[in-house]
Design a protein around this motif. Structure first.
Motif, short mmCIF file in Angstrom:
data_model
loop_
_atom_site.label_atom_id
_atom_site.label_comp_id
_atom_site.label_asym_id
_atom_site.label_seq_id
_atom_site.Cartn_x
_atom_site.Cartn_y
_atom_site.Cartn_z
N TYR A 28 35.87 -1.89 27.46
CA TYR A 28 35.19 -3.60 26.54
C TYR A 28 34.45 -4.61 28.32
CZ TYR A 28 34.65 -7.47 25.23
OH TYR A 28 34.17 -9.67 24.88
N LYS A 29 35.23 -4.42 29.25
CA LYS A 29 34.87 -4.97 30.29
C LYS A 29 33.02 -4.64 31.06
CE LYS A 29 37.81 -9.05 30.39
NZ LYS A 29 36.79 -9.87 30.95
N ALA A 30 33.82 -2.75 30.95
CA ALA A 30 31.81 -2.36 31.37
C ALA A 30 31.16 -2.40 31.27
CB ALA A 30 33.32 -0.96 31.96
N TYR A 31 31.78 -2.50 29.40
CA TYR A 31 30.26 -3.14 28.39
C TYR A 31 29.83 -4.71 29.14
CZ TYR A 31 27.62 -4.37 24.42
OH TYR A 31 26.54 -4.75 23.19
N GLU A 32 30.51 -5.19 28.81
CA GLU A 32 30.51 -6.21 29.48
C GLU A 32 29.29 -6.59 31.10
OE1 GLU A 32 33.72 -9.37 29.39
OE2 GLU A 32 33.06 -10.41 27.15
N LEU A 33 29.87 -5.96 32.01
CA LEU A 33 29.23 -5.82 32.83
C LEU A 33 27.54 -5.73 33.10
CD1 LEU A 33 32.51 -5.17 35.76
CD2 LEU A 33 30.98 -7.21 35.66
N ILE A 34 28.07 -4.11 31.88
CA ILE A 34 26.31 -3.84 32.03
C ILE A 34 24.97 -4.75 31.06
CG2 ILE A 34 24.98 -2.16 30.73
CD1 ILE A 34 27.68 -0.02 31.51
N ILE A 35 26.05 -5.27 29.74
CA ILE A 35 25.23 -5.52 29.34
C ILE A 35 24.27 -7.40 29.40
CG2 ILE A 35 25.04 -8.05 27.17
CD1 ILE A 35 24.50 -5.15 26.68
N LYS A 36 25.55 -7.78 31.12
CA LYS A 36 24.76 -8.84 31.64
C LYS A 36 23.94 -8.59 32.65
CE LYS A 36 29.09 -11.54 30.36
NZ LYS A 36 30.16 -12.33 30.56
N THR A 37 24.05 -7.71 33.04
CA THR A 37 22.96 -7.56 34.28
C THR A 37 22.11 -6.61 33.85
OG1 THR A 37 24.07 -5.43 35.33
CG2 THR A 37 24.92 -7.96 35.87
N ASN A 38 20.88 -5.56 34.51
CA ASN A 38 20.59 -4.29 34.34
C ASN A 38 20.98 -3.82 34.42
OD1 ASN A 38 18.37 -6.52 33.41
ND2 ASN A 38 17.49 -6.60 35.65
N GLY A 39 22.52 -2.85 34.34
CA GLY A 39 23.00 -1.81 34.82
C GLY A 39 22.68 -0.72 33.88
N ILE A 40 22.09 -1.51 32.48
CA ILE A 40 21.62 -0.60 31.80
C ILE A 40 20.16 0.48 32.38
CG2 ILE A 40 19.44 -1.89 30.51
CD1 ILE A 40 22.14 0.57 28.94
N GLN A 41 19.88 0.01 33.09
CA GLN A 41 18.09 0.70 34.14
C GLN A 41 19.20 1.57 34.34
OE1 GLN A 41 15.44 0.46 32.91
NE2 GLN A 41 16.09 -1.63 31.86
N ILE A 42 20.23 1.56 35.26
CA ILE A 42 21.31 3.29 36.01
C ILE A 42 21.43 4.06 35.26
CG2 ILE A 42 22.96 3.03 37.04
CD1 ILE A 42 22.72 0.75 38.82
N ILE A 43 22.40 3.39 34.16
CA ILE A 43 23.10 4.12 33.08
C ILE A 43 21.43 6.11 32.75
CG2 ILE A 43 23.74 4.94 31.04
CD1 ILE A 43 25.26 2.43 31.59
N LYS A 44 20.49 5.05 32.65
CA LYS A 44 19.31 5.53 31.42
C LYS A 44 18.78 6.87 32.63
CE LYS A 44 17.68 1.81 28.87
NZ LYS A 44 16.04 1.46 28.62
N ALA A 45 18.93 6.44 34.16
CA ALA A 45 18.28 7.39 35.33
C ALA A 45 19.65 8.55 35.36
CB ALA A 45 18.18 6.46 36.25
N ALA A 46 20.89 8.23 35.17
CA ALA A 46 21.60 9.41 35.55
C ALA A 46 22.13 9.91 34.09
CB ALA A 46 23.06 8.33 35.48
N VAL A 47 21.70 9.78 33.07
CA VAL A 47 21.56 10.13 31.77
C VAL A 47 20.39 11.28 31.98
CG1 VAL A 47 20.77 10.40 29.46
CG2 VAL A 47 22.53 8.95 30.66
N ILE A 48 19.26 10.54 32.35
CA ILE A 48 18.15 11.60 33.10
C ILE A 48 18.52 12.54 34.06
CG2 ILE A 48 16.28 12.28 33.40
CD1 ILE A 48 15.62 8.62 32.64
N VAL A 49 18.69 12.28 34.26
CA VAL A 49 18.98 13.51 35.70
C VAL A 49 20.10 14.46 34.97
CG1 VAL A 49 19.92 13.78 38.01
CG2 VAL A 49 18.69 12.39 37.71
N ALA A 50 21.46 13.82 34.46
CA ALA A 50 22.27 14.63 34.14
C ALA A 50 21.50 15.70 33.08
CB ALA A 50 23.23 13.39 33.39
#
Length: 271
Positions: A28-50
């Motif tokens: 939940y805290k990780a989700y809050e951090l991702i939502i409050k920043t542009n961290g979703i872009q990092i996740i998208k890039a990691a998913v594409i590479v994976a």
């Protein structure tokens, strides 16, 4: 011995619940951090590479797998460089987050003076930029302006922003019932999808909310709309009741603590 066995049995029962509870809290805290920043872009890039790596393995593309394995360390470095701003914001938010915050601490409603000034300036179509400081220290930004350390009042804010004074183009910093500084220059937003109709004040308000936990109130000079920027988001054209509720929540001000002890009581007439 029997007592120890009983405690061990009880722990074995609650252990799965405790395990699940801690994991849920962290997610939940990780989700809050991702939502409050542009961290979703990092996740998208990691998913594409994976997905690319998984696809190469699934299709037995030996050359692609070999290239990806060789480039793995380089990709990590490139990943860190490309997403350095997002990762910086993510770690900054981690440091600012209060992991165990329960209940509200009572504070005085010093925001009343700011809201009164905002309403007056909105009607006059005069711009305004006020930063409510929370936990992040911003001495480097405050030092770009003029330190005042004055008692907070709507009259002072209207004087600063309502007239063409040397301080009216910058931002005022507020902490409790004190006006810490005025005429401060804020960092502009790095977001690429911000509306083109937003001027420098809105971009500056959003920019500061991207690198700190501050709450920034901005009055539009063109439309008179009053907005709030926090957690890398801009909430545009809010009513006074919406502003009051949001500030009460964000600044942890309880409705039963409405006093003006930290501010100049403007309801009193001069003798």
């Amino acid at each position: 011995m029997k007592a120890f066995d009983s405690l061990a049995a009880i722990y074995n029962v609650i252990r799965p619940i405790l395990d699940l509870g801690i994991l849920t809290f962290i997610l939940y805290k990780a989700y809050e951090l991702i939502i409050k920043t542009n961290g979703i872009q990092i996740i998208k890039a990691a998913v594409i590479v994976a997905l690319a790596y998984a696809g190469a393995l699934l299709l037995n593309l030996d050359t692609m797998v070999w290239i990806l394995n060789v480039m793995a360390s380089g990709l990590l470095v490139a990943f860190a460089i490309v997403f350095q701003p997002e990762m910086r914001k993510l770690f900054l938010k981690m440091g600012q987050t209060q992991w165990f915050a329960f209940g509200n601490r009572s504070k005085h409603t010093y925001v009343d003076s700011v809201l009164i000034a905002a309403e007056m300036l909105s009607k006059q179509r005069r711009g305004m930029l006020v930063v409510f400081m929370r936990h992040t220290k911003m001495d480097d930004i405050i030092n770009t302006g003029t330190r005042l350390n004055a008692d907070l009042s709507s009259s002072l804010l209207v004087t600063i922003f309502g007239m063409d004074t040397p301080l009216h183009d910058g931002a005022c910093f507020v902490l409790g019932g004190k006006l810490i500084a005025a005429g401060c220059f804020l960092p502009l937003s790095e977001q690429y999808d911000i509306k083109k109709t937003f001027g420098t004040r809105h971009r500056a308000a959003l920019g500061l909310s991207e690198v700190s936990d501050a709450v920034v109130l901005v009055v539009s000079e063109e439309t008179g709309a009053i907005s709030l920027a926090y957690d890398s988001k801009l909430h545009y054209d809010l009513t006074l009741s919406e502003l009051t509720k949001m500030l009460e929540n964000l600044l942890e001000i309880t409705p039963d603590a409405y006093q003006l002890e930290d501010t100049i009581d403007e309801s009193k007439q001069a003798d």
